[in-house]
Scaffold this active site. Sequence first.
Site, PDB file in Angstrom:
ATOM      1  N   ASP A  14       0.855  -1.183   0.000  1.00  0.00           N
ATOM      2  CA  ASP A  14       0.000   0.000   0.000  1.00  0.00           C
ATOM      3  C   ASP A  14       0.890   1.232   0.000  1.00  0.00           C
ATOM      4  O   ASP A  14       2.122   1.123  -0.065  1.00  0.00           O
ATOM      5  CB  ASP A  14      -0.956   0.000   1.199  1.00  0.00           C
ATOM      6  CG  ASP A  14      -2.294   0.647   0.852  1.00  0.00           C
ATOM      7  OD1 ASP A  14      -2.305   1.852   0.535  1.00  0.00           O
ATOM      8  OD2 ASP A  14      -3.326  -0.053   0.882  1.00  0.00           O
ATOM      9  N   HIS A  71      -2.681   3.048  -4.751  1.00  0.00           N
ATOM     10  CA  HIS A  71      -2.124   2.572  -3.479  1.00  0.00           C
ATOM     11  C   HIS A  71      -0.682   2.102  -3.660  1.00  0.00           C
ATOM     12  O   HIS A  71      -0.283   1.058  -3.139  1.00  0.00           O
ATOM     13  CB  HIS A  71      -2.994   1.447  -2.916  1.00  0.00           C
ATOM     14  CG  HIS A  71      -4.304   1.912  -2.344  1.00  0.00           C
ATOM     15  ND1 HIS A  71      -4.396   2.597  -1.159  1.00  0.00           N
ATOM     16  CD2 HIS A  71      -5.559   1.798  -2.828  1.00  0.00           C
ATOM     17  CE1 HIS A  71      -5.666   2.878  -0.916  1.00  0.00           C
ATOM     18  NE2 HIS A  71      -6.396   2.415  -1.922  1.00  0.00           N
ATOM     19  N   GLU A 111      -9.450   2.722  -5.710  1.00  0.00           N
ATOM     20  CA  GLU A 111      -9.067   4.057  -5.253  1.00  0.00           C
ATOM     21  C   GLU A 111      -7.820   4.566  -5.983  1.00  0.00           C
ATOM     22  O   GLU A 111      -6.794   4.866  -5.375  1.00  0.00           O
ATOM     23  CB  GLU A 111      -8.844   4.046  -3.736  1.00  0.00           C
ATOM     24  CG  GLU A 111     -10.132   3.752  -2.962  1.00  0.00           C
ATOM     25  CD  GLU A 111      -9.953   3.783  -1.466  1.00  0.00           C
ATOM     26  OE1 GLU A 111     -10.875   4.239  -0.759  1.00  0.00           O
ATOM     27  OE2 GLU A 111      -8.895   3.338  -0.972  1.00  0.00           O
TER      28      GLU A 111
END
Length: 492
Positions: free
Chosen positions: A123, A194, A261
């Site tokens: 991440d 990420h 995302e």
Amino acid sequence: MTGGSGPLKGEPRVEIDPALPPEGYRLTVGPDGVSITGGGEAGVFWGRQTLRQLQGPDAYRRAPVRPEPPTLPYLTIEDEPRFGWRGLLLDVARHFMPKDGVLRYLDLMAAHKLNVLHLHLTDDQGWRVEIKRWPRLTEVGAWRRRTGLGWGDPPIWDERPHGGFYTQDDLREIVAYAAARHITVVPEIDIPGHSQAAIAAYPELGNADVVDTASLEVKTDWGVSPNVLAPTDHTLRFYEDVLTEVLDVFPGRFVHIGGDECPKDQWRASAAAQARIRAEGLRDEAELQSWFIRHFDRWLTERGRRLIGWDEILEGGLADGAAVASWRGYAGGIAAARAGHDVVMCPMQHVYLDHRQADGDDEPVPFGWVRTLRDVYRFEPVPPELAGTEHAARVIGTQANMWTEAADSQQRVDYQVFPRLAAFAEVAWSHLPPPDERDFDDFQRRMDQAHYARLDAMGVAYRPPSGPLPWQRRPGIPGRPFPGPPREKHRP
């Protein structure tokens, strides 16, 4: 067989009956001992877990505490799971969980008949898997210089560096330990969002014509980073190298590549990204994200593996053969199932275990919506839109997700996960009535009479029914509670 009881006599007799489902079993306890018949080795294993339950909480200790054998009721149980994917996600990227902690969670999963561990390994805040071809991923990407505490404004910092990673042999050990418990480990390597930790290690992976990627560090606070992977041939070859080593460590069929995302602002501003869009005949940045996903879908398929990603992979066109982990609600899973794709239901409104368990100032670093033990027990993985249709079979399973922005220790993870994971496990295994007809009072009674004692025997620092104990609270660390009831957001 029912009625009567007697002491446990020796080891159970075990056999395989292929007529039973692979994970199904028949457990018989009688005056002449115990027998377990499984449809496969997994079925025998789950039968042993049921036998363990019958023996009482002391069976969950690591060594016997009483010399006499436990007394068991005489009975026959035939059982099989509702879903083939009964998962738990552990986010070891935001806060690293040492190897022994992961092994411990595999034991806890086995005790609850869960069979998929989803390891979130990369991440913005950390890269946790050794990649020998690209050593700076762990030399640089596995460490951040400080960590944000909660979600305060102004922020509160823990100035201690944080990090850690698993060597490939560590991960092989985890995979083997899981396999002995009939648990599959699914690795997640995030692409194309990420990814700030990877870009901090190798700045050429980022959109260097837009941002000074050489100055980026591993992200120290929470939230979605704008720094995403550049859509270059080098990035593709880099992550092919990464995944080649990942496939060598993780033999399971599924590989999770994130896909969620991914802000598009840098791609919009990047001449190189815009050139890629034109060269590939793509309409926009959403299709550029899909271009990334499709590339690795093909790459994994050629190697006999299968891609799974978060439901954003629906945007810009769903990759052929990909499965979807539906996290933003049911909508993405419904759309994917209707399009003929397999789905793992893990909607944040229901089974995100980092969300707070009660509405009160005592909850440690309260985040998200209130999701009580009752709420999780009433979760239904197959939504009404799919129930009774040919598409319902596309829901291959369900998963509870434990994200660790605010869970910086084993005790904090335990507090968030338990006892709600017990409710989730029953939902994932059992053919329960519809949510409104489920007998939560009976479930709660079984928790009070036996299962909290089992958790105590296993050393689990769960949230007590009466609320957090004084040492489980985190006064002064601000949370980010969500107002109102949970609702689906960001429908694809």
